[in-house]
Structures are given as structure tokens and as C-alpha cells.
Design a protein around this motif. Structure first.
Motif, PDB file in Angstrom:
ATOM      1  N   SER A   1      46.453  40.175  15.079  1.00 47.75           N
ATOM      2  CA  SER A   1      47.652  39.354  14.946  1.00 47.75           C
ATOM      3  C   SER A   1      47.607  38.527  13.665  1.00 47.75           C
ATOM      4  O   SER A   1      48.611  38.434  12.933  1.00 47.75           O
ATOM      5  CB  SER A   1      47.773  38.431  16.168  1.00 47.75           C
ATOM      6  OG  SER A   1      48.861  37.545  16.024  1.00 47.75           O
ATOM      7  N   LEU A   2      46.455  37.944  13.353  1.00 50.22           N
ATOM      8  CA  LEU A   2      46.347  37.145  12.132  1.00 50.22           C
ATOM      9  C   LEU A   2      46.474  38.015  10.889  1.00 50.22           C
ATOM     10  O   LEU A   2      47.169  37.647   9.923  1.00 50.22           O
ATOM     11  CB  LEU A   2      45.006  36.403  12.134  1.00 50.22           C
ATOM     12  CG  LEU A   2      44.702  35.556  10.891  1.00 50.22           C
ATOM     13  CD1 LEU A   2      45.756  34.468  10.713  1.00 50.22           C
ATOM     14  CD2 LEU A   2      43.313  34.945  10.980  1.00 50.22           C
TER      15      LEU A   2
ATOM     16  N   ASN B   1      48.045  40.840  10.567  1.00 43.39           N
ATOM     17  CA  ASN B   1      49.444  41.282  10.429  1.00 43.39           C
ATOM     18  C   ASN B   1      50.316  40.166   9.872  1.00 43.39           C
ATOM     19  O   ASN B   1      51.193  40.399   9.025  1.00 43.39           O
ATOM     20  CB  ASN B   1      49.977  41.749  11.778  1.00 43.39           C
ATOM     21  CG  ASN B   1      49.323  43.046  12.237  1.00 43.39           C
ATOM     22  OD1 ASN B   1      48.785  43.805  11.425  1.00 43.39           O
ATOM     23  ND2 ASN B   1      49.355  43.305  13.528  1.00 43.39           N
ATOM     24  N   ALA B   2      50.081  38.924  10.319  1.00 44.85           N
ATOM     25  CA  ALA B   2      50.878  37.797   9.829  1.00 44.85           C
ATOM     26  C   ALA B   2      50.608  37.551   8.348  1.00 44.85           C
ATOM     27  O   ALA B   2      51.527  37.216   7.580  1.00 44.85           O
ATOM     28  CB  ALA B   2      50.559  36.548  10.644  1.00 44.85           C
TER      29      ALA B   2
ATOM     30  N   ARG C   1      53.257  38.165   5.210  1.00 43.49           N
ATOM     31  CA  ARG C   1      53.604  36.868   4.621  1.00 43.49           C
ATOM     32  C   ARG C   1      54.578  36.123   5.522  1.00 43.49           C
ATOM     33  O   ARG C   1      55.591  35.563   5.084  1.00 43.49           O
ATOM     34  CB  ARG C   1      54.202  37.047   3.228  1.00 43.49           C
ATOM     35  CG  ARG C   1      53.255  37.742   2.256  1.00 43.49           C
ATOM     36  CD  ARG C   1      53.869  37.888   0.888  1.00 43.49           C
ATOM     37  NE  ARG C   1      52.963  38.554  -0.026  1.00 43.49           N
ATOM     38  CZ  ARG C   1      53.259  38.836  -1.293  1.00 43.49           C
ATOM     39  NH1 ARG C   1      54.449  38.496  -1.790  1.00 43.49           N
ATOM     40  NH2 ARG C   1      52.377  39.440  -2.066  1.00 43.49           N
ATOM     41  N   LYS C   2      54.210  36.081   6.788  1.00 46.55           N
ATOM     42  CA  LYS C   2      55.099  35.539   7.815  1.00 46.55           C
ATOM     43  C   LYS C   2      55.324  34.050   7.656  1.00 46.55           C
ATOM     44  O   LYS C   2      56.425  33.546   7.879  1.00 46.55           O
ATOM     45  CB  LYS C   2      54.509  35.843   9.195  1.00 46.55           C
ATOM     46  CG  LYS C   2      55.387  35.439  10.363  1.00 46.55           C
ATOM     47  CD  LYS C   2      54.763  35.864  11.674  1.00 46.55           C
ATOM     48  CE  LYS C   2      55.634  35.466  12.853  1.00 46.55           C
ATOM     49  NZ  LYS C   2      55.023  35.882  14.154  1.00 46.55           N
ATOM     50  N   HIS C   3      54.272  33.316   7.285  1.00 48.55           N
ATOM     51  CA  HIS C   3      54.381  31.860   7.210  1.00 48.55           C
ATOM     52  C   HIS C   3      54.149  31.321   5.807  1.00 48.55           C
ATOM     53  O   HIS C   3      54.176  30.111   5.598  1.00 48.55           O
ATOM     54  CB  HIS C   3      53.378  31.198   8.161  1.00 48.55           C
ATOM     55  CG  HIS C   3      53.565  31.575   9.596  1.00 48.55           C
ATOM     56  ND1 HIS C   3      52.823  32.570  10.218  1.00 48.55           N
ATOM     57  CD2 HIS C   3      54.424  31.109  10.533  1.00 48.55           C
ATOM     58  CE1 HIS C   3      53.199  32.689  11.477  1.00 48.55           C
ATOM     59  NE2 HIS C   3      54.168  31.822  11.702  1.00 48.55           N
TER      60      HIS C   3
ATOM     61  N   THR D   1      49.916  28.809   4.229  1.00 48.99           N
ATOM     62  CA  THR D   1      49.728  28.221   5.565  1.00 48.99           C
ATOM     63  C   THR D   1      48.258  28.014   5.864  1.00 48.99           C
ATOM     64  O   THR D   1      47.396  28.778   5.422  1.00 48.99           O
ATOM     65  CB  THR D   1      50.332  29.151   6.643  1.00 48.99           C
ATOM     66  OG1 THR D   1      51.693  29.410   6.322  1.00 48.99           O
ATOM     67  CG2 THR D   1      50.234  28.532   8.028  1.00 48.99           C
TER      68      THR D   1
ATOM     69  N   TYR E   1      46.005  28.423   8.902  1.00 44.62           N
ATOM     70  CA  TYR E   1      45.857  28.951  10.252  1.00 44.62           C
ATOM     71  C   TYR E   1      44.572  28.378  10.859  1.00 44.62           C
ATOM     72  O   TYR E   1      43.510  28.411  10.224  1.00 44.62           O
ATOM     73  CB  TYR E   1      45.761  30.479  10.230  1.00 44.62           C
ATOM     74  CG  TYR E   1      47.030  31.182   9.824  1.00 44.62           C
ATOM     75  CD1 TYR E   1      48.073  31.362  10.726  1.00 44.62           C
ATOM     76  CD2 TYR E   1      47.190  31.702   8.538  1.00 44.62           C
ATOM     77  CE1 TYR E   1      49.241  32.030  10.357  1.00 44.62           C
ATOM     78  CE2 TYR E   1      48.343  32.359   8.154  1.00 44.62           C
ATOM     79  CZ  TYR E   1      49.371  32.519   9.078  1.00 44.62           C
ATOM     80  OH  TYR E   1      50.518  33.176   8.711  1.00 44.62           O
TER      81      TYR E   1
ATOM     82  N   VAL F   1      46.596  29.545  16.069  1.00 38.32           N
ATOM     83  CA  VAL F   1      46.487  30.922  16.546  1.00 38.32           C
ATOM     84  C   VAL F   1      45.631  30.915  17.814  1.00 38.32           C
ATOM     85  O   VAL F   1      44.468  30.477  17.789  1.00 38.32           O
ATOM     86  CB  VAL F   1      45.843  31.835  15.483  1.00 38.32           C
ATOM     87  CG1 VAL F   1      45.818  33.278  15.973  1.00 38.32           C
ATOM     88  CG2 VAL F   1      46.580  31.730  14.158  1.00 38.32           C
TER      89      VAL F   1
ATOM     90  N   MET G   1      50.982  32.714  18.062  1.00 38.13           N
ATOM     91  CA  MET G   1      51.004  31.697  17.015  1.00 38.13           C
ATOM     92  C   MET G   1      52.067  30.660  17.305  1.00 38.13           C
ATOM     93  O   MET G   1      53.153  30.965  17.789  1.00 38.13           O
ATOM     94  CB  MET G   1      51.264  32.331  15.649  1.00 38.13           C
ATOM     95  CG  MET G   1      50.177  33.307  15.228  1.00 38.13           C
ATOM     96  SD  MET G   1      50.429  33.954  13.572  1.00 38.13           S
ATOM     97  CE  MET G   1      49.019  35.054  13.417  1.00 38.13           C
TER      98      MET G   1
ATOM     99  N   GLU H   1      53.551  26.955  15.361  1.00 42.19           N
ATOM    100  CA  GLU H   1      53.478  26.023  14.243  1.00 42.19           C
ATOM    101  C   GLU H   1      53.434  24.591  14.745  1.00 42.19           C
ATOM    102  O   GLU H   1      54.216  24.189  15.616  1.00 42.19           O
ATOM    103  CB  GLU H   1      54.670  26.213  13.306  1.00 42.19           C
ATOM    104  CG  GLU H   1      54.581  25.324  12.069  1.00 42.19           C
ATOM    105  CD  GLU H   1      55.686  25.586  11.071  1.00 42.19           C
ATOM    106  OE1 GLU H   1      55.738  24.856  10.042  1.00 42.19           O
ATOM    107  OE2 GLU H   1      56.495  26.503  11.313  1.00 42.19           O
TER     108      GLU H   1
END
Length: 859
Positions: A592-593, A595-596, A600-602, A605, A607, A741, A748, A750
């Protein structure tokens, strides 16, 4: 928390009082996966826990207070045998473990003497224990048959047991002779049967060391004219005398030696409900009242013993008064020396244990309630009162037999010494890895030599020169490319796991996503692609800063010339203690991390996956600054404020702190997070200046006197708890997104959203431009002025500013010009080189045969 080697009868008692119990099946492997740093002290209660004690010989558990209570004397007997049979390595292993203990506690003064060869100044004696009464209850429950019948005594026989001190000294035989003389009138009180055998039986008990004592006893009895068969000597140790004590009607203590603790053999006899007779020694008079719970006689007047024994046995049987005295003695023995034991262990723990600031201190020894010092909590043992569990001596003998077999097998197989019962875990594997490493090194050396001998195509001199320079740079590089690095090349993230010592190895990961970084050269994993932090940051060779900085030393080591060792877009760190707490990533969370990050999901950042609100140190759910104060002796905010004042050069009285609001969200702890590599370098730039400012105000007192105002006791990890929370302050006020996470599910969430931070962030203080200008100012001062004062900042990483860049650029230009000029000079010398003129022309002479022919023609 209780760790038990087996599921015995007392484990249920621990659980009933609310203490969790963990069963350690395989001692070496199970004990190795416990984070012992979670505890402020360790108490080991058996010789069988040797494998657990071996864990504390390794870092990072070497400094933990360890109390080892020894109740068995079986090992001391075996040690003499080991020395005689040449098992010196086994003796040295035991000695190493005894020396590791902060305190080795014995219940009497005999055991320290027989273990004197291991004494390194850490021996303590705390007299008293419920073990004797407990063992007697277990003996009665497990022996349904009469011990008198087993020993050959009938119902009409009257048995008197004569015991001695555990200490061996001159004059013991004389004391026994005087007592036998005092008992001689008792012979007339007992009739003789048809076989001329008296019903009076006197058993003299002594240790196995008395080789010829039986002959001496027979001689004494013969001289005193005792009938044959009345006096008998049995050579057994005190631990094996339960059958004799159970069969006896009266026990007489026959030693007049002044002792410092109450004899354990008397406690056992009283627990069996046997009336005791003893000399009025001070230590015995302290707990035995004459004719109340025992009988006393003055050692100077042995004739009083004759009067006492005749009063106790009218008409050949014990009187009812004697039975009442024995009953009171049994009640006394169950709670004998409770106060001395409780106060002794409480004082020892009070002096040895150093509690962290977030822990409520226990009461002083003097404030212990009197009820806790009057009697043992026998009511808790009611359910297991009739347990048939093997006694301590038998278990220790079996354990030592097993250990000796293991040691003999390891010696036959050619391996080294034995530290734990299951040797397959540490030492066999280490020996095998060592041999494999030697073989691989030899193979690589042979391949390199063969490669050098083969013909290789040569290019121009310029190509050769470039290849040589490239090889020279590769040789001087601190990092050697391994298979693990090749696997990580295509990954966006690499998570580093700082560790110190072999005790952390079981908590480190072995996949390509993770990479270990050893804070010390000595404790690095063999055949692993780990980074040697001291070679990248020489500051870590200093034990003071290695301990004070903790995992921050790994941050500085990675950031120092980061491009040589880390080429991934993102970088992460994870504490090995997070793995021990089951807070590390599962495979789902790792995916999951990654892939994020790839999507460039966030964006930019932080984590993190270990939460402050779930930290065991924060049961009250404190806010950020309150929690920081709680774990730093109440001085976190002061230290933070003073460090910021020095860091930013604030001269006036200023005590403000960057706000860390209470908005229902949480923060990161335990140094387990991930950042873009560029942001990580910015964070390290900030951290280096903060650590330097913190060190300036703490170093002198901490380094010289061991005092650190961030801890209530002497603590070598002074800075680490403040630095643990620093990432949150920087991330929040530098406008980084903070995403939690879930380490199990990968979900995830925020925290502290940017839109809610408006008006709370100190962006100018934490902006890159501000920090970069401060960093360059410090670099310029270090580079130009070379200050002579003690200054930590230049030792934590690169010293670089624009002047360094220009100087290096000019040096490169000068070197290039110098090489170009040298080349021109060489060509010029070749052109101007003068050639020597020909001196004369060489004429080849004719052959000798031709000359002879020409001469003959002329004639």
C-alpha cells in the motif's frame, strides 16, 4: 511481566493476580525475540534460565539491571568436576554469565562461599524464603508411603535426627560427641526387643564431603557404650535430607558455630512439624522461643540437653506439650524471616533500578505496609498446595546433565563453547557463515588474480588513464555494491533499520525493501548488506555520541554524501523496537505504501506508522508537549525553547514554543517514518543545527558528571527522547502533509490537515531558504575561521557553502590547467629534442676467405 520456562503450578497464580505469563519453550530462540528494553530491570530465578541470561551479554541489553537469585548448590559441585575433567570452556561460560549479573542473590551465607570462584563483587545475601515450607508441602503431597517404613524403622522405634551446620570446621566431631554423651541416659528409657535391638535410633546427618566420618561416629558410639545399631551416620546433603526429617521424631541441631542466618535445615524440620532442640545461638534465639516453638540449651552446659530430652520423652513417647510446641513451630516456619526478605529485596531493587521519568516512583522501603512484611501470601497458593511438581534440586540436576551432554556433543563436532541449551541458534550458524565467508573471499581473490593475468584489449592512453581513475574512485568509495542494492535499484523506497548489537538481529528484516545500518562496527550482521555507520560518520566512533544520539546517528550517517549510498527517490527509517512491538509493516501495508508513493498520491508527505496515542508510555493520552515533558523529566519544553533560541540566535528572554495543537489527531513516535529523499536532507539540515544547539547546553554536565536534566537518573541516552519527537515539529511547521499508515491493513489517514494549520505554522522559521542560509553561515564559519571551541555541528555531516564550491571549482580548473601545461611542456620537449649527427660511415670488411684468395693471386 513473567517469562516461564515451563507451564508449572505457579503460572496460574501469576495470572490470577493480573500478571501476564509467557511460556518460553525454546530458551535461546524465544528469549532472543523479546525486547528486554521494555523493562527497567530483570529478575532471573533459576539456574535453568541460563539461556535467557546469555541474551543480556549482548548489546543493547548489556546495561540492563539483572538480578539472578541462586537457590541451588548443585552447580558448585559440578564445577569442581568440570575443572578436574578439563571442561574449562564450560566453566568460563558460567563465569561469564555470573559476572554479567548486576547482583547475584543467595538465600544463605553458604552458597556464596561454594560459588566463590565466580565472585566478581556482585554477590548479595538476602536471608529467608518460602521455598523450604513450599518444598515440604510438596514432599508430603507426593510421598504417600511412610518414610519410616522405607528406612526400615518400625512403629515402636523412636528416631532422633542429629544435624549440623552447612559450614565445615574443626571441632564438629567433638560437638557431636558431646551431644551423644548427653543423649546416653536416654538409652535406658527404651526397652530392648527379643533380638537385643534398642528402639532408640539416632541418625547423624552430614554432607557427602565427610569421607571418613562414619568411622569416627562408630568409634564415638563405641567409646560411649551405645548399643550396636542405635547410632547411625548418613552422608547426605541438606537438600536430600527430606526423607530423614520426615521419619524423625525429634531433630537436634548439633553445631555451636555462630552463623549470620537461620539454618535452613531447622526451617524444614519445623515445617514437617517436628520438635527441634538447638543451642541458644543469637541467630536461633531471634526466631525460636524456648519451650514455645522449640527448645534451647546453653552450649556451655551440655547437661541441660539431657534434662530437656528426658522431659520431652516421658515413658518413651513425646508428651502432649511437645506436640503443641511442634505445632507452633510449624506455623512459625511458614512465615519465618518474611520481613528480612521483603525489605532486603526492596532495598536491592531501590538501589539498582533506574526508572524513566514517565513512570511513577514506588514507595520507599520504610513505607512498605507492615502487613506485607508479616507473612507470605499463602492463600494464593491454596489451589496448588498439593502439587507434585519436581523440586528445584532435581530439576537443576537434570538441566546440568542435559547441558553437559550438549557441551560434549558440541566438542565432538568441533564447535566452540556453549552459551545456551539450544546451540543450533547462535553458534553453529555463525561458524558456518564464517567458513562460507572465508571460502567466498578466497574464490573472489582467485578470480581477481586470474582476471589480471588474461589478455585484455587496450585502448588509447587516455582510455587507460580514465579507467585507472575510475577504479581508484571505486576502491576509495565507502560502499561496496551488493546483491541487495541491485534489488533495491528499481524501488522507489528504501527503509533503513538502525541497530546496535547482536541482540537486535532477530528484529531486523531481510527483504530488499529494508536495509540495516549498524551504529557500531562490532555488532554488524555477517553476510548481510548492512551499512557501517561509523565509517560514514566518524562521530559515531565516540561511544558518548553514539549512545546520546541513538538512531539519529544513523540519520546523519546516511545523509553524509547520501548519493554514494542511497539512490532511491524516497527514504524511510524503522526502529527495531517497532518490530518487537509488532508495529512493523505487514506485506499488505508495504504494498500500500509503495503504491501510494509511485502514484504520488499525497505529494511531499511524511508517512508514519507508529502512533503516539498508542504508545505504552502514554496511557493518559497526553498532548504532544505534555507527553514530551513526561518522558524527559519535565524539561522537554525548556530544552526545546533553549535550543531554538541558540539555533536562531535570539538574544532576548524568549520562551515560546512552536504550537502543536490538540485537534484529535496523533503524532509519530519511535522513529518509524518515510519521506522523499530531498525532504529528508532538508530535515537533516534542520536536525544538525538543533542537535548542535541542544548539545551545547547539555554536554558539559552530562559528559563530565553523567547528569542530564532530561532524565531523573544517570542516562547515557540523554538526547534521544527529545529527538524522537523532532520529526513532528519539523513536518508540521514546514507544511508537509502527515499521513498515518496502518501497519497491518495499509489503510491511510491524513492527520493535521493543511487547511486546519493556517495561522498555526511557523513557516518562516522552518522554510528551506531560512535553514539553508543558516547552514551556509555555519559552514562558512567552520571553513574560514576554524574555531578552536568544542563544536558538534561540523562533525555531524558535510560542511558546504558557496565558497567551498568556488574553491573546489578553482582547484579543479587549476589541476586541469596544470595537466594541460604539463602535456604541452612534454610535447615541446619532444619537438626541441636534438638528434646526434652521424660520426662516420661504416664499411663492412670482406670475408677472410676472399682475402686469402686475393693474396694468393697476387703472389
Amino acid at each position: 511481566m513473567v517469562y516461564s520456562l515451563k507451564d508449572g503450578p505457579v503460572n496460574a497464580i501469576w495470572r490470577n493476580v493480573g500478571v501476564p505469563v509467557t511460556i518460553i519453550g525454546n530458551v535461546a530462540k524465544s528469549a532472543a525475540v523479546v525486547d528486554w528494553l521494555n523493562y527497567d530491570g530483570i529478575v532471573v530465578n533459576s539456574l535453568e534460565a541460563r539461556g535467557v541470561v546469555s541474551c543480556f551479554v549482548q548489546e543493547p541489553f548489556k546495561s540492563l539491571p539483572l538480578i539472578w537469585t541462586i537457590f541451588e548448590g548443585t552447580l558448585a559441585t559440578r564445577l569442581r568436576q568440570y575443572t578436574l575433567t578439563g571442561k574449562i570452556e564450560l566453566v568460563n561460560d558460567w563465569k561469564k554469565l555470573f559476572n554479567r549479573a548486576t547482583a547475584v542473590v543467595f538465600p544463605n551465607y553458604v552458597l556464596p562461599m561454594i560459588y566463590s570462584s565466580f565472585d566478581s563483587g556482585n554477590y548479595f545475601v538476602i536471608p529467608g524464603s518460602p521455598a523450604e515450607a513450599w518444598e515440604v508441602d510438596n514432599f508430603i503431597a507426593s510421598h504417600r508411603d511412610s518414610p519410616r517404613v522405607k528406612m526400615g524403622y518400625g512403629p515402636d522405634d523412636f528416631v532422633i535426627a542429629l544435624v549440623r551446620s552447612q559450614f565445615l570446621y574443626k571441632g564438629l566431631w567433638l560437638e557431636h560427641a558431646l551431644i551423644l554423651q548427653a543423649l546416653l541416659p536416654l538409652v535406658a528409657e527404651f526397652p530392648v526387643d527379643n533380638n537385643s535391638n534398642s528402639h532408640l535410633k539416632i541418625i547423624i546427618i552430614s554432607g557427602n564431603s565427610a569421607n571418613n566420618y562414619s568411622v569416627a561416629v562408630e568409634a564415638i558410639a563405641l567409646n560411649l557404650q551405645y548399643p550396636r545399631g542405635v547410632v547411625r551416620h548418613i552422608a547426605i546433603d541438606e537438600d536430600e535430607a527430606d526423607n530423614v526429617l520426615a521419619a524423625a521424631d525429634i531433630l537436634i541441631y548439633g553445631s555451636f558455630l555462630e552463623e549470620q542466618s537461620f539454618p535452613g535445615i531447622l526451617i524444614k524440620a519445623m515445617s514437617f512439624g517436628k520438635p527441634i532442640i538447638a543451642p541458644d545461638l543469637p541467630m536461633i534465639k531471634k526466631y525460636v522461643d524456648d519451650r514455645v516453638n522449640g527448645y534451647l540449651f546453653p552450649k556451655e552446659k551440655i547437661s541441660v540437653l539431657t534434662q530437656i530430652i528426658l522431659q520431652m520423652i516421658p515413658e518413651g513417647k513425646l508428651s502432649p506439650l511437645v506436640h503443641n510446641v511442634a505445632s507452633l513451630a510449624k506455623d512459625t516456619a511458614k512465615n519465618l524471616m518474611v520481613m528480612e526478605t521483603v525489605e532486603g529485596y526492596a532495598s536491592l531493587l531501590e538501589n539498582l533500578l533506574k526508572f524513566p521519568s514517565e513512570v511513577a516512583f514506588p514507595k520507599a522501603v520504610t513505607e512498605i505496609p507492615p502487613k506485607l512484611k508479616e507473612e507470605w501470601k499463602w492463600n494464593l497458593f491454596a489451589a496448588s498446595a498439593h502439587s507434585t511438581y519436581a523440586n528445584r534440586t532435581l530439576r537443576s540436576l537434570r538441566f546440568l546433565d542435559k547441558l553437559e551432554d550438549q557441551w560434549s556433543q558440541s566438542q565432538t563436532g568441533g564447535s566452540g563453547s556453549v552459551i545456551a541449551i539450544d546451540e543450533s541458534f547462535p553458534y553453529d550458524i555463525w561458524e558456518e557463515e564464517k567458513l562460507i565467508g572465508i571460502a567466498n573471499a578466497r574464490k573472489r581473490r582467485e578470480e581477481d588474480e586470474l582476471k589480471d593475468r588474461t589478455d585484455q584489449p587496450r585502448g588509447s592512453w587516455e582510455d587507460v588513464y580514465r579507467s585507472a581513475k575510475r577504479a581508484d574512485r571505486a576502491k576509495n568509495d565507502l560502499h561496496e555494491r551488493e546483491d541487495g542494492e541491485l534489488e533495491r535499484t528499481g524501488q522507489p523506497l528504501c527503509i533503513y533499520e538502525p541497530y546496535f548489537g547482536e541482540g537486535t538481529w532477530p528484529f531486523l528484516h531481510g527483504t530488499s525493501l529494508y536495509r540495516g545500518i549498524g551504529l557500531s562496527t562490532k555488532g554488524r550482521r555477517r553476510e548481510a548488506d548492512d551499512i557501517d555507520a561509523p565509517s560514514r560518520l566518524p562521530l559515531l566512533n565516540n561511544p558518548y555520541y553514539r549512545d546520546a544520539l541513538g538512531e539519529y546517528g544513523a540519520f546523519f550517517a546516511i545523509a553524509n554524501r547520501v548519493d554514494r549510498i542511497h539512490r532511491n527517490a524516497w527514504i524511510g527509517f524503522q526502529s527495531w523496537r517497532a518490530t518487537a512491538r509488532n508495529a512493523s509493516f505487514s506485506k499488505i501495508a508495504e504494498t500500500s505504501l509503495l503504491n501510494a508513493i509511485q502514484a504520488r498520491k499525497h505529494g511531499d508527505t511524511l508517512y508514519f506508522w507508529v502512533r503516539m496515542d498508542m504508545d505504552p508510555r502514554n496511557p493518559s493520552q497526553l498532548d504532544f508537549w505534555s507527553f514530551c515533558d513526561a518522558i524527559n523529566a519535565g524539561n522537554c519544553k525548556f530544552a526545546f525553547s533553549e535550543a531554538l533560541k541558540k539555533m536562531y540566535g535570539i538574544k532576548w528572554d524568549w520562551d515560546s514554543l512552536p504550537p502543536m495543537p490538540v485537534d484529535g489527531d496523533t503524532w509519530s513516535v519511535m522513529q518509524s517514518w518515510a519521506l522523499p529523499t530531498r525532504s529528508f536532507l532538508e530535515f537533516v539540515m534542520f536536525s544538525r543545527m538543533f542537535v548542535d544547539a541542544l548539545d551545547a547546553q547539555i554536554y558539559d554536565d552530562h559528559h563530565q558528571r553523567g547528569h542530564c536534566y532530561l532524565s531523573l537518573s544517570k542516562d547515557k541516552h540523554c538526547y534521544s527522547r527529545v529527538l524522537e519527537l523532532l520529526i513532528n515539529v519539523w513536518a508540521y511547521h514546514s507544511a508537509r502533509r502527515m499521513v498515518y499508515v496502518n501497519p497491518q491493513t495499509g489503510e491511510m489517514h491524513e492527520h493535521h490537515k493543511l487547511k486546519n494549520r493556517r495561522g498555526h505554522m511557523w513557516i518562516k522559521w522552518f522554510s528551506y531558504a531560512t535553514l539553508k542560509s543558516m547552514d551556509e553561515d555555519m559552514a562558512e564559519e567552520s571553513d574560514d575561521e576554524h574555531p578552536m571551541r568544542r563544536w558538534l555541528w561540523p562533525s555531524t555531516g558535510e560542511v558546504f557553502w558557496q565558497g567551498v564550491y568556488l574553491r573546489e571549482k578553482n582547484q579543479r580548473i587549476q589541476q586541469k590547467e596544470k595537466r594541460r601545461q604539463q602535456s604541452k611542456d612534454k610535447l615541446s620537449r619532444m619537438r626541441r629534442r636534438s638528434h646526434q649527427k652521424v660520426i662516420g660511415k661504416y664499411v663492412k670488411p670482406p670475408p677472410e676467405e676472399d682475402m686469402e684468395i686475393s693474396n694468393s693471386t697476387m703472389v
